[in-house]
Design an enzyme around this catalytic site. Structure first.
Site, short mmCIF file in Angstrom:
data_model
loop_
_atom_site.label_atom_id
_atom_site.label_comp_id
_atom_site.label_asym_id
_atom_site.label_seq_id
_atom_site.Cartn_x
_atom_site.Cartn_y
_atom_site.Cartn_z
N HIS A 122 0.82 -1.21 0.00
CA HIS A 122 0.00 0.00 0.00
C HIS A 122 0.86 1.26 0.00
CE1 HIS A 122 0.61 -0.30 4.44
NE2 HIS A 122 0.56 1.01 4.38
N ASP A 150 -0.05 -7.46 0.76
CA ASP A 150 0.43 -6.11 1.06
C ASP A 150 1.95 -6.07 1.04
OD1 ASP A 150 0.50 -3.45 1.65
OD2 ASP A 150 -0.22 -3.64 3.72
N SER A 235 4.86 1.34 8.10
CA SER A 235 4.42 0.40 7.07
C SER A 235 5.59 -0.08 6.22
CB SER A 235 3.38 1.06 6.17
OG SER A 235 2.18 1.28 6.86
#
Length: 304
Positions: A122, A150, A235
């Site tokens: 993402h 992801d 992330s």
């Protein structure tokens, strides 16, 4: 008895230093070489031939005190290792920064041996043109899988500035050596630790090894739910598990930080904090590394 005194050797090197300060001599090095009683000039392949010829001609005016060797390789500065858990920045086509994420691990594809950095899928939205670290080019997105999975791979694009690394940034910035990767998601009840740009090194417990979650772009399948604190910017960061002992740890790659639940410290404040910072249990997710490596046909860069 040596032909050239130490004082003579040092004086010639100083003279070459003075010449080098006024000329572009990329690919050259020179130093006193005591065993051969000479000043040794080493010439790499990536020299400017005209400048090199002039430099050697100048040096040979000092006579047989000068010795020249030529090497087939190019002279380059060693890049800085990019450890897992450190910050990277996505940039758009116009060069403007878009957002920060974290590097998870370094990896090599099994077909061509090309080196990559792994991060969250993402993070690598379509608008991302390139990745930078400390405003220096790191590379370009090679592949992305999001939603569904992801993860994303960044093709290494700047060897002069950066090196791939088998280490993750641990507590207090300590280098945590990665010895391999897990063959599947870690079991519920086991401990994992994560490293990311925003919250650094945090640890927690696996509460579910296979969950489906939706951040708003579609379902992400097979993520692992944990209680390790992570926040925006983490992330893509490293998730690891110790398969050894406290005294003799064996850190294995477990996955890439995906996302989680964010909270506010005040009723009207931004929801940017993990649960642990507001008196709750953190709830966060990571993408298992075995799926990433299998799907991309890659292996991790590890420490022997």
């Amino acid at each position: 008895m040596v032909k050239h005194s130490e004082a003579d050797l040092n004086q010639v090197q100083k003279s070459l230093d003075a010449y080098g300060a006024e000329h572009d001599l990329v690919g050259h090095s020179w130093a006193v070489d005591a065993p051969t009683n000479s000043v040794l000039i080493t010439v790499a392949q990536n020299v400017n031939e005209d400048a090199s010829k002039k430099f050697i001609a100048h040096a040979k005016k000092f006579g047989d005190i000068i010795r020249v060797e030529r090497l087939e390789g190019s002279m380059v500065a060693n890049g800085i290792d990019v450890r897992g858990g450190t910050a990277i920045t996505a940039h758009g086509n116009n060069g403007a920064p878009l957002h920060d994420c974290s590097v998870g691990f370094s990896a090599v594809d099994n077909v061509f041996g090309v080196q990559h950095f792994l991060t969250a899928g993402h993070c690598s939205e379509p608008a991302v043109a390139e990745w930078r670290k400390n405003d220096l080019l790191l590379g370009h997105t090679m592949s992305t899988s999001y939603p569904g999975n992801d993860y994303a791979s960044i093709l290494h694009g700047n060897w002069l500035a950066w090196n791939t690394s088998g280490y993750v940034s641990g507590s207090g910035g300590a280098a945590v050596p990665i010895k391999g990767s897990l063959a599947g998601p870690p079991l519920a009840g086991t401990t994992i630790c994560k490293s990311g740009k925003t919250t650094g090194w945090t640890c927690g417990t696996v509460t579910n090894p296979s969950v489906t979650n939706d951040y708003g772009d579609g379902d992400v399948l097979g993520n692992v739910r944990t209680t390790a604190c992570s926040e925006g910017g983490d992330s893509g960061g490293s998730v690891v598990q110790n398969k050894g002992t406290t005294a003799n740890p064996k850190w294995m790659a477990a996955g890439l930080v995906s996302g989680g639940y964010a909270y506010s410290k005040t009723p009207t404040g931004p929801k940017i904090y993990c649960g642990a910072k507001v008196g709750l249990v953190s709830t966060n997710f990571f993408q298992p590394i075995h799926e990433v490596l299998n799907n991309l046909n890659m292996k991790l860069v590890t420490v022997p």
